[in-house]
Design a protein around this motif. Structure first.
Motif, PDB file in Angstrom:
ATOM      1  N   LYS A   1      44.973  26.889  35.951  1.00  0.00           N
ATOM      2  CA  LYS A   1      46.249  27.428  36.410  1.00  0.00           C
ATOM      3  C   LYS A   1      46.742  28.541  35.486  1.00  0.00           C
ATOM      4  N   ASN A   2      46.344  28.472  34.218  1.00  0.00           N
ATOM      5  CA  ASN A   2      46.867  29.402  33.214  1.00  0.00           C
ATOM      6  C   ASN A   2      46.068  30.692  33.100  1.00  0.00           C
ATOM      7  N   ILE A   3      44.833  30.708  33.615  1.00  0.00           N
ATOM      8  CA  ILE A   3      43.999  31.911  33.516  1.00  0.00           C
ATOM      9  C   ILE A   3      43.249  32.103  34.830  1.00  0.00           C
ATOM     10  N   GLN A   4      43.486  33.225  35.462  1.00  0.00           N
ATOM     11  CA  GLN A   4      42.882  33.544  36.751  1.00  0.00           C
ATOM     12  C   GLN A   4      42.206  34.915  36.671  1.00  0.00           C
ATOM     13  N   MET A   5      41.369  35.214  37.667  1.00  0.00           N
ATOM     14  CA  MET A   5      40.629  36.475  37.669  1.00  0.00           C
ATOM     15  C   MET A   5      40.750  37.165  39.011  1.00  0.00           C
ATOM     16  N   MET A   6      40.839  38.494  38.959  1.00  0.00           N
ATOM     17  CA  MET A   6      40.871  39.313  40.168  1.00  0.00           C
ATOM     18  C   MET A   6      39.662  40.245  40.121  1.00  0.00           C
ATOM     19  N   PHE A   7      38.928  40.326  41.221  1.00  0.00           N
ATOM     20  CA  PHE A   7      37.642  40.997  41.205  1.00  0.00           C
ATOM     21  C   PHE A   7      37.718  42.437  41.729  1.00  0.00           C
ATOM     22  N   GLN A   8      36.636  43.160  41.509  1.00  0.00           N
ATOM     23  CA  GLN A   8      36.604  44.592  41.783  1.00  0.00           C
ATOM     24  C   GLN A   8      36.634  44.931  43.270  1.00  0.00           C
ATOM     25  N   ASP A   9      35.766  44.312  44.043  1.00  0.00           N
ATOM     26  CA  ASP A   9      35.600  44.691  45.447  1.00  0.00           C
ATOM     27  C   ASP A   9      36.254  43.653  46.349  1.00  0.00           C
ATOM     28  N   PRO A  10      37.401  43.982  46.962  1.00  0.00           N
ATOM     29  CA  PRO A  10      38.074  42.988  47.802  1.00  0.00           C
ATOM     30  C   PRO A  10      37.276  42.588  49.031  1.00  0.00           C
ATOM     31  N   ALA A  11      36.372  43.464  49.493  1.00  0.00           N
ATOM     32  CA  ALA A  11      35.553  43.125  50.662  1.00  0.00           C
ATOM     33  C   ALA A  11      34.561  42.013  50.329  1.00  0.00           C
ATOM     34  N   GLU A  12      34.140  41.932  49.064  1.00  0.00           N
ATOM     35  CA  GLU A  12      33.170  40.927  48.643  1.00  0.00           C
ATOM     36  C   GLU A  12      33.833  39.659  48.104  1.00  0.00           C
ATOM     37  N   SER A  13      35.007  39.800  47.505  1.00  0.00           N
ATOM     38  CA  SER A  13      35.621  38.650  46.841  1.00  0.00           C
ATOM     39  C   SER A  13      36.464  37.786  47.768  1.00  0.00           C
ATOM     40  N   LEU A  14      36.720  38.260  48.990  1.00  0.00           N
ATOM     41  CA  LEU A  14      37.473  37.466  49.964  1.00  0.00           C
ATOM     42  C   LEU A  14      36.508  36.903  51.007  1.00  0.00           C
ATOM     43  N   ASN A  15      36.589  35.612  51.250  1.00  0.00           N
ATOM     44  CA  ASN A  15      35.709  34.948  52.217  1.00  0.00           C
ATOM     45  C   ASN A  15      36.077  35.395  53.631  1.00  0.00           C
TER      46      ASN A  15
ATOM     47  N   LEU B   1      47.741  34.335  32.141  1.00  0.00           N
ATOM     48  CA  LEU B   1      46.816  35.431  31.858  1.00  0.00           C
ATOM     49  C   LEU B   1      46.005  35.746  33.101  1.00  0.00           C
ATOM     50  N   LEU B   2      45.922  37.028  33.420  1.00  0.00           N
ATOM     51  CA  LEU B   2      45.147  37.476  34.574  1.00  0.00           C
ATOM     52  C   LEU B   2      44.072  38.447  34.080  1.00  0.00           C
ATOM     53  N   VAL B   3      42.809  38.136  34.376  1.00  0.00           N
ATOM     54  CA  VAL B   3      41.695  39.026  34.038  1.00  0.00           C
ATOM     55  C   VAL B   3      41.428  39.902  35.255  1.00  0.00           C
ATOM     56  N   LEU B   4      41.621  41.201  35.112  1.00  0.00           N
ATOM     57  CA  LEU B   4      41.494  42.154  36.215  1.00  0.00           C
ATOM     58  C   LEU B   4      40.222  42.961  36.028  1.00  0.00           C
ATOM     59  N   ASP B   5      39.220  42.699  36.863  1.00  0.00           N
ATOM     60  CA  ASP B   5      37.923  43.369  36.731  1.00  0.00           C
ATOM     61  C   ASP B   5      37.874  44.605  37.623  1.00  0.00           C
ATOM     62  N   GLU B   6      38.202  45.755  37.045  1.00  0.00           N
ATOM     63  CA  GLU B   6      38.226  47.031  37.766  1.00  0.00           C
ATOM     64  C   GLU B   6      38.941  46.884  39.114  1.00  0.00           C
ATOM     65  N   PRO B   7      40.198  46.473  39.113  1.00  0.00           N
ATOM     66  CA  PRO B   7      40.873  46.114  40.367  1.00  0.00           C
ATOM     67  C   PRO B   7      41.189  47.281  41.290  1.00  0.00           C
ATOM     68  N   VAL B   8      41.095  48.524  40.787  1.00  0.00           N
ATOM     69  CA  VAL B   8      41.422  49.665  41.662  1.00  0.00           C
ATOM     70  C   VAL B   8      40.256  50.635  41.839  1.00  0.00           C
ATOM     71  N   SER B   9      39.117  50.373  41.223  1.00  0.00           N
ATOM     72  CA  SER B   9      38.013  51.345  41.258  1.00  0.00           C
ATOM     73  C   SER B   9      37.399  51.497  42.648  1.00  0.00           C
ATOM     74  N   ALA B  10      37.536  50.464  43.511  1.00  0.00           N
ATOM     75  CA  ALA B  10      36.958  50.537  44.855  1.00  0.00           C
ATOM     76  C   ALA B  10      37.944  51.106  45.879  1.00  0.00           C
TER      77      ALA B  10
END
Length: 335
Positions: A92-106, A175-184
């Motif tokens: 709950k305290n640490i989450q991640m957001m991925f680079q490509d929303p087309a791939e990271s969303l089911n 804490l949110l780890v943002l992996d290139e969240p706007v590059s795509a």
């Protein structure tokens, strides 16, 4: 101020197997002896070329990978070797957001199912309360509540990334780890998503680790910046210091490549010669010195080149191939 996250000498080596028996014959040293910390509510930018280990480091922090060595402390808790069961309540305290929303969303899940999934896993509230929370989260990221019953394919890239933001903040992480969240995303949409992230950070008091290769974007959003090269952090300082007074030669080269808004600007571009060494077989000495064939490379073979505090809150690798003569003399005294 206590640290929200502290990383100590972290390593992530992936085995390379070969031969008839497929035994391990080497390792890809994607992350190699990395240490840093993150304060509550701040944004740490993590920059470097593709393949330097930024995304691998991010995935280690949220335990998508189990590190080879080192420590990851979330508050006072060491999560480095925790089982998934023990780690679940801490996620709950640490989450991640991925680079490509087309791939990271089911694509088979509705938006409601996607955003509600963290709440379902943590068993927070009743089903009715979770559905109400989904509607609230979607509105918070700039999407209508009616979007909940649609599927990711029905949205644009920017809208999908907003869905990813809603999912990432569903549990109110620290804490949110943002992996290139706007590059795509398109340039016009990038600023909208960045402004959304800035607003949410202020509202929810989250800390960010913002992974990117676009230094202009990192400058806009970061309090401090860590520069990675071949699996190691080579410079770490405040955003203002990094951009106005870089000390490491690699940092200077990265900054020289940032496009300038003024077409008459005559900034000198630093072009690096040679290729980035392989993380499977890194040089025995300075990786950067080896790349540029620096005349002092031989004296770095076997040399310990840790981060040293060259100035207050300004850390740089003690590498004679990458520092000015004055800085190297100072760094030698600090090793």
């Amino acid at each position: 101020m206590s640290h929200l996250l502290e990383v100590k000498k972290l390593k992530m080596h992936f085995p390379v197997k070969g031969g008839i028996m497929m035994r391990q014959v080497g390792a890809v040293k994607a992350v190699d002896d990395v240490s840093f910390f993150v304060r509550p509510g701040e944004t740490l930018g993590l920059v470097g070329e593709s393949g330097c280990g930024k995304s691998t480091l991010g995935k280690c922090l949220v335990r998508l990978y189990e590190p080879t060595d080192g420590e990851i402390l979330l508050g006072e808790t060491d999560i480095t070797r925790m089982t998934n069961k023990a780690l679940r309540p801490l996620r709950k305290n640490i989450q991640m957001m991925f680079q490509d929303p087309a791939e990271s969303l089911n694509s088979r899940f509705s938006v409601r199912q996607i955003v509600r999934e963290p709440l379902d896993i943590q068993q927070i509230g009743s089903k009715k309360e979770r559905d109400a929370k989904v509607d609230e989260l979607l509105e918070k990221v700039g999407l209508p509540a009616a979007a909940a019953d649609k599927f990711p394919v029905e949205f644009s890239g920017g809208q999908r990334q907003r869905i990813g933001v809603a999912r990432a903040i569903a549990l109110n992480p620290k804490l949110l780890v943002l992996d290139e969240p706007v590059s795509a995303l398109d340039v016009s949409v990038q600023s909208q998503v960045l402004n959304l992230l800035v607003d949410l950070q202020k509202e929810l008091n989250m800390a960010y680790i913002f992974i990117a290769h676009d230094l202009a974007v990192v400058k806009h959003i970061s309090d401090r910046v860590a520069v990675m090269y071949l699996g190691k952090i080579v410079e770490l300082a405040s955003s203002e210091t990094i951009y106005q007074n870089p000390r490491h030669a690699y940092t200077k080269a990265l900054l020289s490549a940032i496009p300038h808004a003024d077409p008459k600007h005559q900034g000198k571009r630093i072009r690096l010669e040679g290729d980035v060494p392989s993380p499977i077989d890194p040089p025995a000495g300075s990786a950067f010195g080896h790349r540029i064939n620096h005349p002092r490379y031989e004296e770095t073979v076997g040399l310990d080149m840790p981060l040293v505090e060259i100035a207050p809150d300004h850390w740089v690798a003690a590498d004679p191939c990458s520092l000015s003569d004055e800085d190297w003399e100072k760094a030698k005294q600090l090793v």
